[in-house]
Design a protein around this motif. Structure first.
Motif, PDB file in Angstrom:
ATOM      1  N   THR A 443      -7.259  -1.262  20.020  1.00  0.00           N
ATOM      2  CA  THR A 443      -6.049  -1.291  19.200  1.00  0.00           C
ATOM      3  C   THR A 443      -4.856  -1.452  20.125  1.00  0.00           C
ATOM      4  O   THR A 443      -5.014  -1.554  21.360  1.00  0.00           O
ATOM      5  N   LEU A 448       0.644   2.205  18.262  1.00  0.00           N
ATOM      6  CA  LEU A 448       0.054   3.361  17.594  1.00  0.00           C
ATOM      7  C   LEU A 448       0.794   4.638  17.994  1.00  0.00           C
ATOM      8  O   LEU A 448       1.128   5.475  17.138  1.00  0.00           O
ATOM      9  N   VAL A 529       2.210  -0.405  11.511  1.00  0.00           N
ATOM     10  CA  VAL A 529       0.905  -0.097  10.913  1.00  0.00           C
ATOM     11  C   VAL A 529       0.338  -1.337  10.233  1.00  0.00           C
ATOM     12  O   VAL A 529      -0.853  -1.658  10.384  1.00  0.00           O
ATOM     13  N   GLU A 530       1.160  -2.052   9.480  1.00  0.00           N
ATOM     14  CA  GLU A 530       0.690  -3.265   8.813  1.00  0.00           C
ATOM     15  C   GLU A 530       0.329  -4.342   9.826  1.00  0.00           C
ATOM     16  O   GLU A 530      -0.590  -5.133   9.606  1.00  0.00           O
ATOM     17  N   LEU A 532      -1.047  -3.783  12.638  1.00  0.00           N
ATOM     18  CA  LEU A 532      -2.376  -3.406  13.131  1.00  0.00           C
ATOM     19  C   LEU A 532      -3.445  -3.525  12.053  1.00  0.00           C
ATOM     20  O   LEU A 532      -4.603  -3.205  12.294  1.00  0.00           O
ATOM     21  N   GLY A 534      -3.364  -1.896   9.049  1.00  0.00           N
ATOM     22  CA  GLY A 534      -3.587  -0.616   8.387  1.00  0.00           C
ATOM     23  C   GLY A 534      -2.610  -0.365   7.256  1.00  0.00           C
ATOM     24  O   GLY A 534      -1.876  -1.239   6.813  1.00  0.00           O
ATOM     25  N   SER A 551      -3.778   4.905   8.226  1.00  0.00           N
ATOM     26  CA  SER A 551      -5.148   4.425   8.417  1.00  0.00           C
ATOM     27  C   SER A 551      -5.099   3.082   9.118  1.00  0.00           C
ATOM     28  O   SER A 551      -4.366   2.181   8.698  1.00  0.00           O
ATOM     29  N   ILE A 552      -5.860   2.959  10.215  1.00  0.00           N
ATOM     30  CA  ILE A 552      -5.954   1.685  10.931  1.00  0.00           C
ATOM     31  C   ILE A 552      -7.431   1.331  11.085  1.00  0.00           C
ATOM     32  O   ILE A 552      -8.303   2.205  11.024  1.00  0.00           O
TER      33      ILE A 552
END
Length: 698
Positions: A443, A448, A529-530, A532, A534, A551-552
């Protein structure tokens, strides 16, 4: 005899019916033409209003920005000192903010001071003196000029001190003008905003109206009200009535054939549709329009016309509401931005003035310096958020996937955040995963961490007493990693849940105002997040606290067991007789390096540009380390390292940069720099780098 008597009656019936239907259809023609005229008139009026409102909205950011700049005490000082360095570094960098080609300043006597501009405007001093006279009365004024480069839009304002609330209309400290060239790029952007074709024409240009187009003319006037050019806006108007009269002739010719049928169905086919037309014209009744569309022939066409007209009205109303809401949100955001920037600047300037101009003891001086340092960090944080949000909006952010030891990452994050909690009766707990990650994952570790730091920082900000917890769980079944950040603090009203991740909206409360910030942290977190792949969600109740779920995707690297590394504190060791080259063109930044390292026994030499840096490195083999500014004259840092590395591949070269995003840092490391240090300079980070690449190399 009966036949003779009946025939005149039938003939009379035919003649009278013909006259009746001729009158009826001419009435229809009249209503149709009336509807055509009214619809065209309404469309032109709405189009003209829309153009003027969109032009006002397009100019709004310039008016807000110029109002802020011209009520700035430092700008007032500049009109007296005419400090070119201040103007270049402060105002000269605002061309992009104003989206302009020229920024010019004049003193109180209307004498030209200096300007900054793009290559598209070569002229220096072209603002007429009478235009400045008007600024006494109006404060801010927009007008147009014709200069050798073409026609330009000029927005001018008188410069006043910030403590002059009455905006003294008989005296000004100076004048400031923002100029935009009305070129093809300007017209193209304006065409996109207004969704219309645009022509820049002379004031004497004659244009003819076309039935399939609607037009609006905006006059470009100079400061004295003289028209120097027109902007002609045109948009297609897809409504045609040419077939109406032809159909009318056909109906009249065919009348004798269908007379009997028309007599039977007159009410249903003629009277009732006309009644609907009348209802629509009088009240705009939607049900009448729907029934009119379902009728036959020309009435259905008229119904479509009325529906299109209503739809255009609704679109204009919706566009107006959205524009007003967008304008309100952006104005609010700009006001909040101004407040958040001026707050730390006020502390920095105020306490610096106290240290310089008043007698303070060492304890007070230390307290003031701590305030200045904290305010400086707050200011850098605000700027970083703005730059990051700008990059996200322009799609310049891409994930940088690497192998990540998830347990070590979470533990390191916990230790880092833990030391920031001060003066709060607060428990900060890391909840261990019931099923820790046994292998490295793939990741973007930097993004993160940024997401989790943002969430944890917010949780700590809004929780004075209680508990903040975070942790993660592995979801092997769905190939996901679930992170949870929970606090027992203020909580968020349910009505705000849909807005909490919006970039221009911030939940306003006494606590949020107290802790400050632009409210961009959650918007940036959501974007990361989006990016990645998630999702991020929220559960919260006022007074009970908030829980954020991230959540990823779970993607393991090679299946090799991992060990969790510990987080060690860094110790600074002392070195002496090391030769360091500082490549820095700015005298103040170089002085800061000297003062930071004055208690170390380092030998320091300086290069003021990239070319000089290369020459010193290649001709002086005793140099042990280079601190190189990325942005230097003659040759920048990237060009300089390309020439140094092939000859001295083992020389540690540390980049000093104002860029702080993960993409910029990756670019620096990919270019071959050994490491980097960001501005504003951190003394601890500098000593850490010197210890790593000087003392530990021995």
């Amino acid at each position: 005899m009966t036949v003779k008597k009946t025939f005149p009656k039938i003939l009379w019936l035919i003649i009278s019916s013909s006259i009746f239907f001729i009158i009826l259809y001419f009435t229809l023609f009249y209503y149709t033409k009336k509807a055509e005229t009214q619809v065209y008139k309404d469309s032109v009026e709405h189009f003209d209003n829309e153009i003027h409102k969109l032009l006002d909205l397009e100019s709004k950011p310039i008016l807000v920005a110029i109002n802020n700049d011209t009520n700035w005490d430092e700008f007032v000082d500049f009109t007296i000192t005419k400090d070119k360095v201040w103007f270049d570094e402060t105002i000269g960098n605002e061309l992009a903010i104003y989206d302009a080609e020229y920024l010019g300043s004049y003193d109180a006597q209307k004498n030209f001071i200096m300007r900054t501009s793009t290559a598209s405007i070569k002229s220096l001093d072209f603002i007429p003196k009478p235009a400045m006279d008007l600024l006494y009365k109006e404060g801010i004024k927009k007008f147009y000029l014709k200069i050798p480069e073409g026609i330009v839009e000029v927005t001018g304002a008188a410069i006043h001190p910030s403590n002059d609330p009455l905006k003294n209309k008989t005296k000004a400290s100076g004048y400031f003008f923002v100029v935009r060239l009305i070129n093809q790029e300007f017209l193209k952007n304006l065409s996109h905003i207004t969704n219309s074709e645009i022509q820049l024409v002379g004031p004497s240009y004659n244009y003819s109206e076309e039935k399939n187009k609607i037009s609006s003319v905006v006059q470009l006037k100079d400061s004295q009200g003289k028209i120097i050019a027109d902007l002609l806006f045109q948009r297609n108007f897809e409504v045609y009535f040419e077939n109406t009269i032809n159909l009318l002739y056909i109906i009249i010719i065919a009348f004798l054939v269908i007379l009997l049928m028309n007599l039977i169905y007159t009410r249903r086919l003629v009277y009732y549709p006309l009644y609907l037309v009348r209802r629509v014209l009088l009240t705009g009744n939607k049900k009448a329009i729907k029934l009119l569309k379902e009728s036959n022939g020309e009435f259905s066409y008229i119904g479509n016309l009325f529906e299109e007209n209503n739809n255009q009205k609704m679109e204009l109303i919706t566009a107006k509401i959205k524009a007003e809401e967008s304008d309100r949100l952006k104005s609010s955001f700009l006001a909040n931005l101004s407040h958040e920037i001026r707050t730390p600047m006020n502390a920095i300037n105020g306490f610096t003035d106290l240290i310089i101009n008043t007698d303070v003891n060492e304890a007070e001086k230390s307290e003031y310096l701590n305030v200045i340092e904290k305010s400086g960090k707050n200011l850098v944080s605000i700027i970083d958020d703005l730059i990051e949000m700008s990059k996200i909006d322009s799609n310049q952010i891409a994930p940088n996937y690497t192998l990540v030891n998830l347990e070590s990452c979470v533990n390191e994050l916990y230790e880092t955040v833990k030391v920031t909690i001060q003066n709060k009766d607060l428990e900060f707990i890391l909840i261990k995963s019931s099923m820790p990650a046994e292998f490295n994952i793939i990741t973007d570790e930097i993004k993160l961490k940024q997401v989790l730091v943002n969430l944890l920082t917010n949780a700590i900000k809004f929780t004075d007493v209680g508990m903040v917890t975070f942790g993660y769980e592995i979801d092997e079944k769905n190939a996901l990693i679930h992170f949870t950040v929970r606090d027992t603090g203020l909580g968020i009203d349910e009505e705000q849940h849909n807005n909490i991740f919006d970039r221009f909206k911030r939940v306003d409360s006494d606590i949020s105002i107290k802790v400050g910030g632009l409210g961009l942290g959650l918007a940036i977190s959501k974007a990361y997040v989006e990016l990645l792949g998630g999702t991020i969600t929220l559960e919260s109740k006022v007074g009970e606290g908030s829980t954020f779920y991230v959540s990823i995707p779970l993607k393991y690297a090679e299946m090799e067991p991992i060990t969790v590394s510990s987080v060690n504190n860094f110790e600074i060791t002392k070195s002496d007789d090391k030769l360091i080259l500082i490549a820095e063109d700015d005298n103040i930044n170089f002085l800061l390096f000297q003062k930071m390292m004055q208690n170390k026994n380092y030998q320091i030499i300086r290069a003021v540009n990239g070319k000089e840096t290369v020459e010193i490195c290649l001709n002086n083999p005793s140099i042990d380390l280079v601190l190189m500014d990325i942005k230097m004259p003659i040759m920048n840092g990237f060009e300089a390292i390309e020439r140094i590395q092939p000859v001295r591949p083992n020389l540690p070269i540390i980049a000093q940069t104002a860029y702080s995003s993960s993409e910029d840092k990756a670019k620096i490391l990919d270019a071959g720099f050994t490491d980097y240090i960001t501005k504003p300079l951190s003394r601890e980070r500098l000593f850490e780098l010197l210890t790593t690449y000087l003392e530990k190399r021995e």
